[in-house]
Design a protein around this motif. Sequence first.
Motif, mmCIF file in Angstrom:
data_model
loop_
_atom_site.group_PDB
_atom_site.id
_atom_site.type_symbol
_atom_site.label_atom_id
_atom_site.label_comp_id
_atom_site.label_asym_id
_atom_site.label_seq_id
_atom_site.Cartn_x
_atom_site.Cartn_y
_atom_site.Cartn_z
ATOM 1 N N SER A 69 0.858 -1.184 0.000
ATOM 2 C CA SER A 69 0.000 0.000 0.000
ATOM 3 C C SER A 69 0.892 1.231 0.000
ATOM 4 C CB SER A 69 -0.922 0.014 1.227
ATOM 5 O OG SER A 69 -0.169 0.127 2.417
ATOM 6 N N VAL A 70 0.318 2.354 -0.404
ATOM 7 C CA VAL A 70 1.058 3.605 -0.440
ATOM 8 C C VAL A 70 0.179 4.695 0.149
ATOM 9 C CG1 VAL A 70 0.363 4.000 -2.839
ATOM 10 C CG2 VAL A 70 2.305 5.246 -1.914
ATOM 11 N N ARG A 71 0.800 5.600 0.879
ATOM 12 C CA ARG A 71 0.080 6.694 1.524
ATOM 13 C C ARG A 71 0.708 8.018 1.126
ATOM 14 N NH1 ARG A 71 1.147 5.362 6.163
ATOM 15 N NH2 ARG A 71 2.623 6.965 6.852
ATOM 16 N N ALA A 72 -0.129 8.961 0.672
ATOM 17 C CA ALA A 72 0.321 10.312 0.331
ATOM 18 C C ALA A 72 -0.763 11.287 0.751
ATOM 19 C CB ALA A 72 0.582 10.434 -1.170
ATOM 20 N N GLY A 73 -0.472 12.101 1.737
ATOM 21 C CA GLY A 73 -1.480 13.011 2.261
ATOM 22 C C GLY A 73 -2.646 12.233 2.842
ATOM 23 N N SER A 74 -3.851 12.573 2.400
ATOM 24 C CA SER A 74 -5.048 11.887 2.893
ATOM 25 C C SER A 74 -5.390 10.648 2.088
ATOM 26 C CB SER A 74 -6.247 12.848 2.870
ATOM 27 O OG SER A 74 -6.512 13.279 1.546
ATOM 28 N N GLN A 75 -4.609 10.348 1.049
ATOM 29 C CA GLN A 75 -4.898 9.199 0.194
ATOM 30 C C GLN A 75 -4.117 7.972 0.654
ATOM 31 O OE1 GLN A 75 -4.711 10.298 -4.194
ATOM 32 N NE2 GLN A 75 -3.498 11.885 -3.208
ATOM 33 N N SER A 76 -4.715 6.814 0.462
ATOM 34 C CA SER A 76 -4.004 5.566 0.703
ATOM 35 C C SER A 76 -4.631 4.487 -0.165
ATOM 36 C CB SER A 76 -4.073 5.164 2.183
ATOM 37 O OG SER A 76 -5.412 4.946 2.576
ATOM 38 N N GLY A 77 -3.822 3.501 -0.532
ATOM 39 C CA GLY A 77 -4.304 2.407 -1.358
ATOM 40 C C GLY A 77 -3.172 1.854 -2.190
ATOM 41 N N ALA A 78 -3.518 1.031 -3.162
ATOM 42 C CA ALA A 78 -2.500 0.442 -4.031
ATOM 43 C C ALA A 78 -2.004 1.431 -5.076
ATOM 44 C CB ALA A 78 -3.055 -0.805 -4.722
ATOM 45 N N ALA A 79 -2.769 2.495 -5.357
ATOM 46 C CA ALA A 79 -2.375 3.529 -6.311
ATOM 47 C C ALA A 79 -2.906 4.862 -5.810
ATOM 48 C CB ALA A 79 -2.921 3.224 -7.698
ATOM 49 N N VAL A 80 -2.045 5.869 -5.729
ATOM 50 C CA VAL A 80 -2.436 7.188 -5.257
ATOM 51 C C VAL A 80 -1.727 8.244 -6.094
ATOM 52 C CG1 VAL A 80 -2.755 6.345 -2.888
ATOM 53 C CG2 VAL A 80 -0.593 7.434 -3.541
ATOM 54 N N ALA A 81 -2.165 9.484 -5.942
ATOM 55 C CA ALA A 81 -1.477 10.623 -6.534
ATOM 56 C C ALA A 81 -0.636 11.302 -5.466
ATOM 57 C CB ALA A 81 -2.489 11.610 -7.116
ATOM 58 N N ALA A 82 0.542 11.784 -5.842
ATOM 59 C CA ALA A 82 1.429 12.489 -4.915
ATOM 60 C C ALA A 82 2.115 13.622 -5.671
ATOM 61 C CB ALA A 82 2.474 11.541 -4.328
ATOM 62 N N ARG A 83 2.349 14.721 -4.992
ATOM 63 C CA ARG A 83 2.966 15.868 -5.635
ATOM 64 C C ARG A 83 4.461 15.636 -5.848
ATOM 65 N NH1 ARG A 83 -0.726 19.594 -6.064
ATOM 66 N NH2 ARG A 83 -2.478 19.616 -4.618
ATOM 67 N N VAL A 84 4.958 16.144 -6.969
ATOM 68 C CA VAL A 84 6.382 16.041 -7.264
ATOM 69 C C VAL A 84 7.173 16.697 -6.137
ATOM 70 C CG1 VAL A 84 8.220 16.800 -8.808
ATOM 71 C CG2 VAL A 84 6.076 15.938 -9.756
ATOM 72 N N GLY A 85 8.182 15.987 -5.638
ATOM 73 C CA GLY A 85 9.032 16.498 -4.583
ATOM 74 C C GLY A 85 8.523 16.264 -3.178
ATOM 75 N N GLN A 166 7.500 -2.582 -7.171
ATOM 76 C CA GLN A 166 7.100 -3.979 -6.982
ATOM 77 C C GLN A 166 7.981 -4.644 -5.927
ATOM 78 O OE1 GLN A 166 7.783 -5.051 -11.152
ATOM 79 N NE2 GLN A 166 5.641 -5.655 -11.277
ATOM 80 N N ALA A 167 7.395 -5.578 -5.214
ATOM 81 C CA ALA A 167 8.143 -6.478 -4.330
ATOM 82 C C ALA A 167 7.767 -7.897 -4.728
ATOM 83 C CB ALA A 167 7.805 -6.218 -2.871
ATOM 84 N N PRO A 183 3.897 -11.825 -5.082
ATOM 85 C CA PRO A 183 4.264 -10.480 -5.523
ATOM 86 C C PRO A 183 3.271 -9.439 -5.001
ATOM 87 C CG PRO A 183 3.069 -11.586 -7.287
ATOM 88 C CD PRO A 183 3.052 -12.502 -6.094
ATOM 89 N N ALA A 184 3.727 -8.199 -4.886
ATOM 90 C CA ALA A 184 2.862 -7.065 -4.560
ATOM 91 C C ALA A 184 3.339 -5.866 -5.365
ATOM 92 C CB ALA A 184 2.884 -6.750 -3.069
ATOM 93 N N GLU A 185 2.418 -4.938 -5.646
ATOM 94 C CA GLU A 185 2.743 -3.807 -6.515
ATOM 95 C C GLU A 185 1.964 -2.579 -6.073
ATOM 96 O OE1 GLU A 185 2.991 -4.375 -10.907
ATOM 97 O OE2 GLU A 185 1.263 -3.006 -10.931
#
Length: 512
Positions: A69-85, A166-167, A183-185
């Motif tokens: 899973s990935v977390r960026a700001g208030s988003q979390s899940g297998a795919a999210v948006a994150a700001r450059v930098g 990927q792992a 595998p996980a992605e």
Amino acid sequence: LTASGPAGNRTVTVVFQVNAGAPAGSVVWLWFMSGSSSPEPYPSNNMVDSYVFVTGGSVAPVDLAITGSVRAGSQSGAAVAARVGQPATVRFTVTNPGSAPGRGQYVILLDEVGVLEIIGATYTQGSAGVSNATSGTWETGAIPPGGTATLELTVVPRTGAAGKLQAVRVDGAPADPNAANDPAEVAIDAIGPGGERFVAAGNVDGVAGGEIVAGAGAGETPQVRVFTGAGAPWHTFFAFDRAFRGGVRVAACDVNADGIDELIAAQGPGGGRVRVLSLAGGIVTDLVAFDAFDAGFTGGVNVACGDLDGDGRAEVVVGPEGGRAPDVKVFTVGALSAVATAQFQAYEAAFTGGVRVAAARFAGSGLVGPFNVATMPGAGRVTELRVWSVSGASVTNVGAAPFFGSTSGARVVLGDVNGDSGLDLLLMPDTGTPALLQAFSLTTGALLVNAPPGTGGYTSLHAAIGVLSGGSGAPELIVGSGPGMVPTVGTFVLTPSGVGYQRLGFTALEQP
């Protein structure tokens, strides 16, 4: 293995056999690389690999399973948006639901160099290390029955492209007989100066009902994603060379009277090309590609389409995004041909802030005479709507009216937004103020929609109108997020009685 190029697709099938004595849980790694005698603008996609996990045989009392899973700001899940930098957190978790201790060795893979950078790593047990710029390893150590091990990575997007991490388990003890959970992605869609989604609606797949088309914004790869009317992903492709980062404006119309809408894609700032594409059957086929203006123009192109003359074939209308005189051109397109049939200056010749365009035939009303093209200026001029009657090479200015009292730029859309069979006019200021969106009936002049700034969390938006497959059966307003937002698409139904509701809302992330 399928390789795609200008000459079409080429497929090679590789058949292999796992030896009978191979233990369950062992891994076969397959790696392939293609080459070309011509210069290769994007060598990263010349390589592909895959892991084949051996199953069967004796089953060990352990089954390590990995999730990501990935977390960026208030988003979390297998795919999210994150700001450059801005850092995002990727977590891989391995669990052991078996009855005996087990350990796993995992390879950590970035899909390409320079898109995502791993700047930190922590792990609850075992060890981890870097192999090269795009890979590393994680050895979990022994995980007891019912236990877990976690690897947490701090990842920073470095470009506006989407990246994948990927792992994959490649070794461990005892052997793991279940390959499905090895595998996980995760994926991160980086938001640079863009993040916006240009939208269109049309029947581009050849099956009854319309689809939603979303073009990526500035700073991202020139990716176009097509969704069903229910919001399910249907097709994804790059409209231009993958290195282009100016964004993709989109429209959809039937330009050749075959009963299927073609997709029109135009380059944003940094380019000046337009492509007319068929997506029937999920295969992207060029009808024609052409320069909207001069061959050296790179100021970007705004695009619309509509059957201006009633012959059953839609024309393509273009205006510059900026950097040149406010010329609007009308093209009749066919297989391998694009002929400019009309050209006019929508505003003063000295204005170089761009022209936004819309197209639809209107028979006229007590408010305005017959017209088929509408324009609004970009930033730097009072946001004045002008409507035009284009007949062959003849162009007449039918009317003009200022809106919003600003010089920030606004976009214009024509269509039946409320299902009353009348043509409506939609206006959207670039800044999302003093209104996010306003819609007017061109028959009665009534204000149909007046969305205040920030409605639905949007700071600004793009819009289209269409009847969608699996939708309400009525015209729907399709909106895409403006610059700097998490890339989202939503659809809204507005009935003739004025009742409205949101039917769909989903993220339209760029795909790695």
